[in-house]
Structure formats: structure tokens, C-alpha cells
Design a protein around this motif. Structure first.
Motif, PDB file in Angstrom:
ATOM      1  N   LEU A  45      45.641  40.961  39.960  1.00 44.06           N
ATOM      2  CA  LEU A  45      45.360  40.146  38.775  1.00 44.06           C
ATOM      3  C   LEU A  45      43.923  40.390  38.295  1.00 44.06           C
ATOM      4  O   LEU A  45      43.033  40.712  39.093  1.00 44.06           O
ATOM      5  CB  LEU A  45      45.542  38.663  39.095  1.00 44.06           C
ATOM      6  CG  LEU A  45      46.978  38.147  39.287  1.00 44.06           C
ATOM      7  CD1 LEU A  45      46.948  36.665  39.639  1.00 44.06           C
ATOM      8  CD2 LEU A  45      47.824  38.375  38.051  1.00 44.06           C
ATOM      9  N   GLY A  46      43.715  40.218  36.995  1.00 46.00           N
ATOM     10  CA  GLY A  46      42.409  40.492  36.416  1.00 46.00           C
ATOM     11  C   GLY A  46      41.268  39.754  37.080  1.00 46.00           C
ATOM     12  O   GLY A  46      40.160  40.290  37.218  1.00 46.00           O
ATOM     13  N   LEU A  47      41.521  38.524  37.512  1.00 40.13           N
ATOM     14  CA  LEU A  47      40.489  37.722  38.173  1.00 40.13           C
ATOM     15  C   LEU A  47      39.873  38.449  39.355  1.00 40.13           C
ATOM     16  O   LEU A  47      38.664  38.329  39.609  1.00 40.13           O
ATOM     17  CB  LEU A  47      41.102  36.398  38.640  1.00 40.13           C
ATOM     18  CG  LEU A  47      40.275  35.541  39.603  1.00 40.13           C
ATOM     19  CD1 LEU A  47      39.046  35.005  38.890  1.00 40.13           C
ATOM     20  CD2 LEU A  47      41.111  34.400  40.176  1.00 40.13           C
ATOM     21  N   PHE A  48      40.669  39.210  40.067  1.00 35.20           N
ATOM     22  CA  PHE A  48      40.196  39.839  41.300  1.00 35.20           C
ATOM     23  C   PHE A  48      39.234  41.002  41.027  1.00 35.20           C
ATOM     24  O   PHE A  48      38.500  41.410  41.926  1.00 35.20           O
ATOM     25  CB  PHE A  48      41.387  40.301  42.142  1.00 35.20           C
ATOM     26  CG  PHE A  48      42.139  39.146  42.752  1.00 35.20           C
ATOM     27  CD1 PHE A  48      41.875  38.735  44.045  1.00 35.20           C
ATOM     28  CD2 PHE A  48      43.079  38.441  42.017  1.00 35.20           C
ATOM     29  CE1 PHE A  48      42.539  37.657  44.607  1.00 35.20           C
ATOM     30  CE2 PHE A  48      43.755  37.359  42.562  1.00 35.20           C
ATOM     31  CZ  PHE A  48      43.479  36.963  43.857  1.00 35.20           C
ATOM     32  N   PHE A  49      39.239  41.507  39.806  1.00 35.18           N
ATOM     33  CA  PHE A  49      38.288  42.567  39.465  1.00 35.18           C
ATOM     34  C   PHE A  49      36.893  42.018  39.203  1.00 35.18           C
ATOM     35  O   PHE A  49      35.955  42.789  38.998  1.00 35.18           O
ATOM     36  CB  PHE A  49      38.791  43.355  38.245  1.00 35.18           C
ATOM     37  CG  PHE A  49      39.967  44.241  38.555  1.00 35.18           C
ATOM     38  CD1 PHE A  49      39.775  45.514  39.060  1.00 35.18           C
ATOM     39  CD2 PHE A  49      41.258  43.788  38.354  1.00 35.18           C
ATOM     40  CE1 PHE A  49      40.850  46.329  39.361  1.00 35.18           C
ATOM     41  CE2 PHE A  49      42.350  44.594  38.645  1.00 35.18           C
ATOM     42  CZ  PHE A  49      42.145  45.869  39.157  1.00 35.18           C
ATOM     43  N   SER A  50      36.761  40.699  39.208  1.00 36.24           N
ATOM     44  CA  SER A  50      35.435  40.091  39.031  1.00 36.24           C
ATOM     45  C   SER A  50      34.490  40.447  40.177  1.00 36.24           C
ATOM     46  O   SER A  50      33.278  40.257  40.056  1.00 36.24           O
ATOM     47  CB  SER A  50      35.564  38.570  38.921  1.00 36.24           C
ATOM     48  OG  SER A  50      36.114  38.019  40.115  1.00 36.24           O
ATOM     49  N   ALA A 145      32.050  49.566  49.454  1.00 30.70           N
ATOM     50  CA  ALA A 145      32.896  50.450  50.272  1.00 30.70           C
ATOM     51  C   ALA A 145      34.312  49.897  50.401  1.00 30.70           C
ATOM     52  O   ALA A 145      35.297  50.645  50.322  1.00 30.70           O
ATOM     53  CB  ALA A 145      32.269  50.626  51.653  1.00 30.70           C
ATOM     54  N   GLY A 146      34.426  48.581  50.571  1.00 31.39           N
ATOM     55  CA  GLY A 146      35.736  47.972  50.720  1.00 31.39           C
ATOM     56  C   GLY A 146      36.540  47.991  49.438  1.00 31.39           C
ATOM     57  O   GLY A 146      37.730  48.324  49.436  1.00 31.39           O
ATOM     58  N   TRP A 147      35.904  47.638  48.333  1.00 28.83           N
ATOM     59  CA  TRP A 147      36.628  47.590  47.067  1.00 28.83           C
ATOM     60  C   TRP A 147      37.015  48.992  46.600  1.00 28.83           C
ATOM     61  O   TRP A 147      38.089  49.184  46.013  1.00 28.83           O
ATOM     62  CB  TRP A 147      35.795  46.878  46.008  1.00 28.83           C
ATOM     63  CG  TRP A 147      36.565  46.662  44.741  1.00 28.83           C
ATOM     64  CD1 TRP A 147      36.380  47.274  43.540  1.00 28.83           C
ATOM     65  CD2 TRP A 147      37.687  45.775  44.549  1.00 28.83           C
ATOM     66  NE1 TRP A 147      37.291  46.824  42.627  1.00 28.83           N
ATOM     67  CE2 TRP A 147      38.107  45.905  43.216  1.00 28.83           C
ATOM     68  CE3 TRP A 147      38.362  44.885  45.392  1.00 28.83           C
ATOM     69  CZ2 TRP A 147      39.183  45.180  42.690  1.00 28.83           C
ATOM     70  CZ3 TRP A 147      39.439  44.169  44.875  1.00 28.83           C
ATOM     71  CH2 TRP A 147      39.834  44.318  43.536  1.00 28.83           C
ATOM     72  N   LEU A 148      36.167  49.978  46.846  1.00 26.09           N
ATOM     73  CA  LEU A 148      36.517  51.352  46.481  1.00 26.09           C
ATOM     74  C   LEU A 148      37.691  51.861  47.313  1.00 26.09           C
ATOM     75  O   LEU A 148      38.500  52.662  46.835  1.00 26.09           O
ATOM     76  CB  LEU A 148      35.310  52.273  46.640  1.00 26.09           C
ATOM     77  CG  LEU A 148      34.307  52.211  45.485  1.00 26.09           C
ATOM     78  CD1 LEU A 148      33.027  52.959  45.842  1.00 26.09           C
ATOM     79  CD2 LEU A 148      34.919  52.811  44.208  1.00 26.09           C
ATOM     80  N   PHE A 200      33.039  44.658  54.114  1.00 26.57           N
ATOM     81  CA  PHE A 200      34.077  45.643  53.790  1.00 26.57           C
ATOM     82  C   PHE A 200      35.443  44.989  53.842  1.00 26.57           C
ATOM     83  O   PHE A 200      36.283  45.159  52.945  1.00 26.57           O
ATOM     84  CB  PHE A 200      34.011  46.821  54.773  1.00 26.57           C
ATOM     85  CG  PHE A 200      35.145  47.802  54.622  1.00 26.57           C
ATOM     86  CD1 PHE A 200      35.013  48.901  53.792  1.00 26.57           C
ATOM     87  CD2 PHE A 200      36.342  47.626  55.315  1.00 26.57           C
ATOM     88  CE1 PHE A 200      36.056  49.810  53.651  1.00 26.57           C
ATOM     89  CE2 PHE A 200      37.386  48.517  55.182  1.00 26.57           C
ATOM     90  CZ  PHE A 200      37.242  49.621  54.347  1.00 26.57           C
ATOM     91  N   PHE A 201      35.694  44.228  54.902  1.00 26.37           N
ATOM     92  CA  PHE A 201      36.998  43.598  55.072  1.00 26.37           C
ATOM     93  C   PHE A 201      37.193  42.430  54.114  1.00 26.37           C
ATOM     94  O   PHE A 201      38.320  42.125  53.728  1.00 26.37           O
ATOM     95  CB  PHE A 201      37.185  43.162  56.528  1.00 26.37           C
ATOM     96  CG  PHE A 201      37.450  44.321  57.448  1.00 26.37           C
ATOM     97  CD1 PHE A 201      38.742  44.758  57.669  1.00 26.37           C
ATOM     98  CD2 PHE A 201      36.406  44.992  58.063  1.00 26.37           C
ATOM     99  CE1 PHE A 201      39.000  45.834  58.498  1.00 26.37           C
ATOM    100  CE2 PHE A 201      36.652  46.068  58.887  1.00 26.37           C
ATOM    101  CZ  PHE A 201      37.954  46.492  59.115  1.00 26.37           C
ATOM    102  N   VAL A 202      36.100  41.790  53.709  1.00 22.32           N
ATOM    103  CA  VAL A 202      36.196  40.756  52.674  1.00 22.32           C
ATOM    104  C   VAL A 202      36.715  41.376  51.375  1.00 22.32           C
ATOM    105  O   VAL A 202      37.628  40.847  50.730  1.00 22.32           O
ATOM    106  CB  VAL A 202      34.830  40.086  52.447  1.00 22.32           C
ATOM    107  CG1 VAL A 202      34.858  39.210  51.191  1.00 22.32           C
ATOM    108  CG2 VAL A 202      34.442  39.241  53.658  1.00 22.32           C
ATOM    109  N   ALA A 203      36.140  42.510  50.987  1.00 22.37           N
ATOM    110  CA  ALA A 203      36.559  43.186  49.756  1.00 22.37           C
ATOM    111  C   ALA A 203      37.985  43.711  49.858  1.00 22.37           C
ATOM    112  O   ALA A 203      38.773  43.585  48.910  1.00 22.37           O
ATOM    113  CB  ALA A 203      35.601  44.333  49.435  1.00 22.37           C
ATOM    114  N   ALA A 204      38.323  44.313  51.007  1.00 20.80           N
ATOM    115  CA  ALA A 204      39.681  44.830  51.188  1.00 20.80           C
ATOM    116  C   ALA A 204      40.700  43.695  51.152  1.00 20.80           C
ATOM    117  O   ALA A 204      41.750  43.790  50.501  1.00 20.80           O
ATOM    118  CB  ALA A 204      39.775  45.593  52.507  1.00 20.80           C
TER     119      ALA A 204
END
Length: 249
Positions: A45-50, A145-148, A200-204
Motif C-alpha cells: 500500500l502507498g502508506l508503506f512507501f513513506s 539496506a532493508g527497504w532496498l 534492516f529487519f524493521v524495514a523488511a
């Protein structure tokens, strides 16, 4: 090293400006392109790209601090950070103007490499040491690193569909498993060979949660959402097995 450190500031500013180009008539927003032919199962969802806002703000703060008060740790991390940021700007411009899924997918891999290199260097420098500057570095680099890793995983099914001339909603289970399998492998490799970064794991986990929300709330394909949730739990379990270490910020 000083060249990379100086380059951080214009790159940081460019990362904020690049997403605004469609508003100036240059290209189409990444979100609009992603949903032009339907909503794919792997798209959060778009919100998560924030999360990009947090990453870009942290990146800009690091750039300013690195140039106001140069230190060894800033110089040591400036190279991979500058190259990851530059790659990110190029990727955003490509995704908004050209819209070739296979090209956007390929461009993400060197960005991921440099983000992971930054995380590796930070881990070898001792990770979190209790200071605010080190917390900023751990948070920004770990989230990046996690989000990428999530971004690469998300881009793979889109590239496959593009090459096979499939629509966004064709064979959703195949698309979803490509994402989930890739994300699981990437997190395992990162944890074993790069760093135990908590961020990293928070972003993943945040990215996988976005996929769950997409399938549960937007497309209402609940079984896909459950599958994504189970893989998300596996990713979290990997981090929990590592235990708590004060250096893992």
C-alpha cells in the motif's frame, strides 16, 4: 574519501527532488505506473512507501553532519552511501520517465550492493556505540539496506511479467512467491554475511506488512495476504534467533 563526503549533500537533495519531477511534467509517478494495468499482488500500500521519507531525511542529516564535522566513520561510509544515493536518483528518474520494468529491476541491484556494503562497513566498525550519531547511521543505513532488499524483491515479478507480456494481475501466486522467496533469501544472506542490523529487519518487516495489507485490504485476495504474513513471521523469527546485542542498532 572527501569527494564522496562532499557529494553526499547534492545527492541527498536530489533524492528529495527526483520524485517531484512528474509534478513538473516530466514523466509519470512511480505509483501511477505501478498500478496502470491493475494492482499487482506484490505492491505494498502507498502508506508503506513513506519509509523513504525517513530514509531520505536520515541521509540528508548524515550528509550535513559529515561535512560540518568530518570524522573517520563518516568518511569510511561516504563512498557506499554516495553511490547508493546516486543510483537511487538514477533509478527514480528511469522509473518515472522510461518505465521499463526490466531496466528498473537491473538498476536496483547495484544500489542494493552499495547499501549492503555500507551496512557491512558499519557493522565492522562496531555498529551502535550508544551515541546519537551512530544511532543515526545505524537507523538510516539499516532502513536503506532493508527497504532496498524489499524493492529488489518487488521488482522481480514485474520484470518477469514485462518479459513474458503478462498483465499485472496474471498468475498472482507466481508473482507473490517470487517476491516472498526473494525477500526471504535476501534477509537470510544479509543476516549471515553482512550485518545483524535491527533496522534492516524493521524495514523488511515493514515492506512485507505492506504486501499483506495490499492483499487483505485493497485486492481482497486474503490467501495471498496470509501467505505473505507467514513469510513475514519467518523473517522476524530470523532476527529473534540472533538475540539482543547492544551493537545491533
Amino acid at each position: 574519501m572527501s569527494v564522496f563526503r562532499i557529494a553526499l549533500i547534492p545527492i541527498a537533495v536530489a533524492q528529495f527532488l527526483a520524485p517531484l519531477l512528474p509534478n513538473m511534467g516530466f514523466g509519470q509517478s512511480i505509483g501511477d505506473r505501478a498500478t496502470a494495468q491493475g494492482i499487482p499482488p506484490e505492491l505494498p500500500l502507498g502508506l508503506f512507501f513513506s519509509i523513504w521519507g525517513v530514509i531520505f531525511t536520515g541521509y540528508l542529516t548524515i550528509a550535513v553532519l559529515a561535512n560540518l564535522r568530518p570524522k573517520y566513520h563518516f568518511d569510511h561510509l561516504a563512498g557506499p552511501l554516495a553511490l547508493a544515493g546516486l543510483g537511487n536518483v538514477i533509478w527514480m528518474i528511469s522509473a518515472q520517465s522510461l518505465g521499463f520494468a526490466w531496466l528498473d529491476c537491473l538498476l536496483l541491484f547495484p544500489i542494493l550492493f552499495f547499501a549492503w556494503e555500507g551496512a557491512y562497513r558499519l557493522d565492522r566498525m562496531g555498529g551502535f556505540d550508544g551515541t546519537g550519531k551512530r544511532l543515526l547511521l545505524c537507523l538510516t543505513i539499516g532502513l536503506l539496506a532493508g527497504w532496498l532488499s524489499v524493492a529488489v524483491s518487488i521488482s522481480l515479478p514485474e520484470a518477469v511479467r514485462d518479459l513474458l507480456d503478462r498483465g499485472a494481475t496474471d498468475r498472482p501466486w507466481q508473482s507473490l512467491w517470487i517476491v516472498l522467496g526473494s525477500a526471504l533469501v535476501l534477509t537470510m544472506v544479509f543476516a549471515r554475511y553482512v550485518s545483524k542490523s535491527l533496522w534492516f529487519f524493521v524495514a523488511a518487516g515493514w515492506g512485507i506488512s505492506g504486501i499483506v495489507a495490499n492483499n487483505w485490504l485493497r485486492t481482497e485476495t486474503h490467501l495471498l495476504g496470509i501467505a505473505a504474513g507467514l513469510v513475514g513471521l519467518l523473517i522476524i523469527a530470523q532476527r529473534l534467533k540472533m538475540g539482543v546485542d547492544g551493537r545491533d542498532g
